[in-house]
Design a protein around this motif. Structure first.
Motif: not given
Length: 87
Positions: A32-42
């Motif tokens: 979930p932490i990695l997904m949040k970071k990826a979504m914020s970059k997108v």
């Protein structure tokens, strides 16, 4: 010739199972932490693209409004002739 022992086989299987469950546990924590970071970059990239598009549209609108204020006369080159191929 070296033979594999039964205890060595059990120890290897235990390590495999232990690493599998440890990996599964860590993925549940960090995914979930990695997904949040990826979504914020997108999301940030999309916002940048929208800003660039808005700036481009504002600049083109400003350029067209200035062109309407100062229209330039176009040179007439000649008459347009449409040629057709003859078989």
């Amino acid at each position: 010739m070296i033979e594999a022992s039964f205890t060595g086989l059990l120890r290897t299987l235990a390590y495999i199972v232990l690493f599998y469950y440890l990996f599964k546990f860590l993925i549940r924590i960090f995914a979930p932490i990695l997904m949040k970071k990826a979504m914020s970059k997108v999301q940030q990239k999309m916002e940048d693209q929208v800003r660039q598009q808005q700036n481009y549209q504002q600049n083109t609108a400003r350029d067209t409004s200035q062109a309407e204020v100062n229209p330039q006369e176009k040179k007439k080159v000649g008459e347009y002739i449409d040629y057709e191929d003859v078989d």
